[in-house]
Design an enzyme around this catalytic site. Structure first.
Site, PDB file in Angstrom:
ATOM      1  N   HIS A 199       0.814  -1.221   0.000  1.00 35.66           N
ATOM      2  CA  HIS A 199       0.000   0.000   0.000  1.00 35.66           C
ATOM      3  C   HIS A 199       0.846   1.269   0.000  1.00 35.66           C
ATOM      4  O   HIS A 199       0.339   2.356  -0.262  1.00 35.66           O
ATOM      5  CB  HIS A 199      -0.998   0.012   1.174  1.00 35.66           C
ATOM      6  CG  HIS A 199      -0.392   0.288   2.525  1.00 35.66           C
ATOM      7  ND1 HIS A 199      -0.090  -0.714   3.422  1.00 35.66           N
ATOM      8  CD2 HIS A 199      -0.059   1.447   3.133  1.00 35.66           C
ATOM      9  CE1 HIS A 199       0.391  -0.180   4.532  1.00 35.66           C
ATOM     10  NE2 HIS A 199       0.426   1.128   4.376  1.00 35.66           N
ATOM     11  N   ASP A 253       0.073  -7.639   1.526  1.00 35.45           N
ATOM     12  CA  ASP A 253       0.416  -6.224   1.587  1.00 35.45           C
ATOM     13  C   ASP A 253       1.934  -6.018   1.600  1.00 35.45           C
ATOM     14  O   ASP A 253       2.456  -5.164   2.311  1.00 35.45           O
ATOM     15  CB  ASP A 253      -0.211  -5.546   2.816  1.00 35.45           C
ATOM     16  CG  ASP A 253      -0.072  -4.025   2.783  1.00 35.45           C
ATOM     17  OD1 ASP A 253      -0.082  -3.460   1.673  1.00 35.45           O
ATOM     18  OD2 ASP A 253       0.067  -3.405   3.860  1.00 35.45           O
ATOM     19  N   GLY A 304       3.325   6.557   7.865  1.00 38.02           N
ATOM     20  CA  GLY A 304       4.713   6.810   7.498  1.00 38.02           C
ATOM     21  C   GLY A 304       5.642   5.713   7.981  1.00 38.02           C
ATOM     22  O   GLY A 304       6.722   5.501   7.433  1.00 38.02           O
ATOM     23  N   SER A 330       4.680   2.640   7.838  1.00 36.02           N
ATOM     24  CA  SER A 330       4.334   1.476   7.031  1.00 36.02           C
ATOM     25  C   SER A 330       5.514   1.015   6.188  1.00 36.02           C
ATOM     26  O   SER A 330       6.151   1.815   5.497  1.00 36.02           O
ATOM     27  CB  SER A 330       3.154   1.805   6.113  1.00 36.02           C
ATOM     28  OG  SER A 330       1.975   1.975   6.853  1.00 36.02           O
TER      29      SER A 330
END
Length: 332
Positions: free
Chosen positions: A73, A103, A177, A179
């Site tokens: 993502h 993901d 941020g 992630s």
């Protein structure tokens, strides 16, 4: 006199206990500092442009020749990526592969001699152990270090990309941020890739989730070598085993995956698995909850000959099964 002497002993014990506690805290703090110093060169900040928009995420250097693991993502809609390292170097990056079901994504930069992170084993982590997260919260505070504990393992959450399962839950502060950044253990080994937070406010609320590094390592290796992900399937529709169902089946506790239906002619059908069976183990691995089964089967290479243990007529039974490949249209 005797009472005063007893009180003195009690107070002395309390003081010694407090001193030991303070010493333990100092040791833990020093250990976190050491980990942060040692691993920080392997942290990447990803500046992602998508049309007129831009965002910042995090990543971890997977190998010295420029492979970086991050979240799908973070980079899936990128038109350009700039990778910033702690030593001040910047590199253009390109998305080499993504996996929607986990993901995860890998980004490649043309570089050599980078400092790669040391990978641990997420299968060896324990609830309650210290966890350290490093990333770029809010896209501004690069290389921020936060620490907490592993709050739980095997968590499931729903995301825009679908349901993620088998996640590590931590209370180490993770915000937008972070992630794609790594979750470390106290040996400085990556045990997870930070991916999601649960929040009613949009900010950190003590509920953060990371993808186990065992999963991320497998995905990264497949994407590097073939550019795609191959997953296994056995052709069953399953549901959770509740306490009521467990009692009815004669199981000692709720566990496993209850087979609702079996695909005709599929691997499970050929193996003799029937609707009403409860799958307790796959390839020697326990199925604690129903969501464990698709994760474990999916990580098994197509063509692998495995053993499925089912609970049928109040007794376990082992059945051989040959894993098939999950078609592309079933991967999300």
């Amino acid at each position: 006199m005797a009472r005063s002497w007893a009180v003195g002993i009690t107070r002395g014990s309390a003081v010694r206990s407090m001193m030991r506690c303070c010493a333990s805290i100092r040791v833990l703090s020093s250990a976190i500092v050491t980990v942060a110093e040692n691993v920080s060169p392997a942290i990447a900040t990803l500046e992602v442009a998508s049309g007129a928009n831009s965002a910042v995420g995090s990543g971890v250097i997977y190998s010295a020749d420029g492979w970086i693991v991050t979240n799908k993502h973070v980079v899936s809609e990128a038109s350009s990526i700039t990778v910033h390292l702690k030593d001040g170097r910047d590199f253009p990056g390109r998305v080499y592969g993504i996996d929607t079901l986990t993901d995860l994504a890998i980004v490649k930069v043309e570089a050599s001699g980078l400092t790669a992170a040391t990978l641990g084993r997420s299968s060896s982590i324990n609830v309650g152990q210290t966890a350290i997260a490093i990333g770029s919260p809010l896209g501004v505070y690069t290389n921020s270090v936060t620490a907490g504990i592993v709050s739980a393992i095997g968590r499931e959450i729903d995301t825009e990309s679908g349901r993620l399962s088998g996640l590590i839950q931590t209370d180490a502060a993770i915000n937008h941020g972070n992630s794609g950044g790594p979750l470390f253990n106290m040996r400085g080994e990556v045990v997870g890739i930070n991916s999601q937070i649960y929040s009613r406010t949009g900010g950190f609320m003590g509920l953060s989730f990371a993808i186990p590094i065992d999963v991320a390592n497998d995905i990264a290796q497949q994407l590097r070598t073939s550019g795609k992900i191959t997953r296994g399937r056995i052709g069953v529709v399953i549901q959770p085993v509740t306490k009521e169902l467990a009692d009815g089946f004669g199981l000692p506790k709720p566990q496993g995956a209850l087979v609702n239906s079996v695909e005709k002619g599929g691997p499970a059908d050929k193996a003799g698995i029937e609707a009403g069976d409860v799958i307790l183990r796959f390839d020697g691995k326990p199925i604690g909850a129903s969501d464990d089964l698709p994760r474990i089967v999916g990580a098994t290479r197509p063509g692998t000959k495995s053993t499925v243990q089912v609970w049928r007529n109040k007794a376990p039974r082992d059945l051989p099964v040959v894993v098939a490949e999950l078609p592309d249209d079933a991967r999300g």
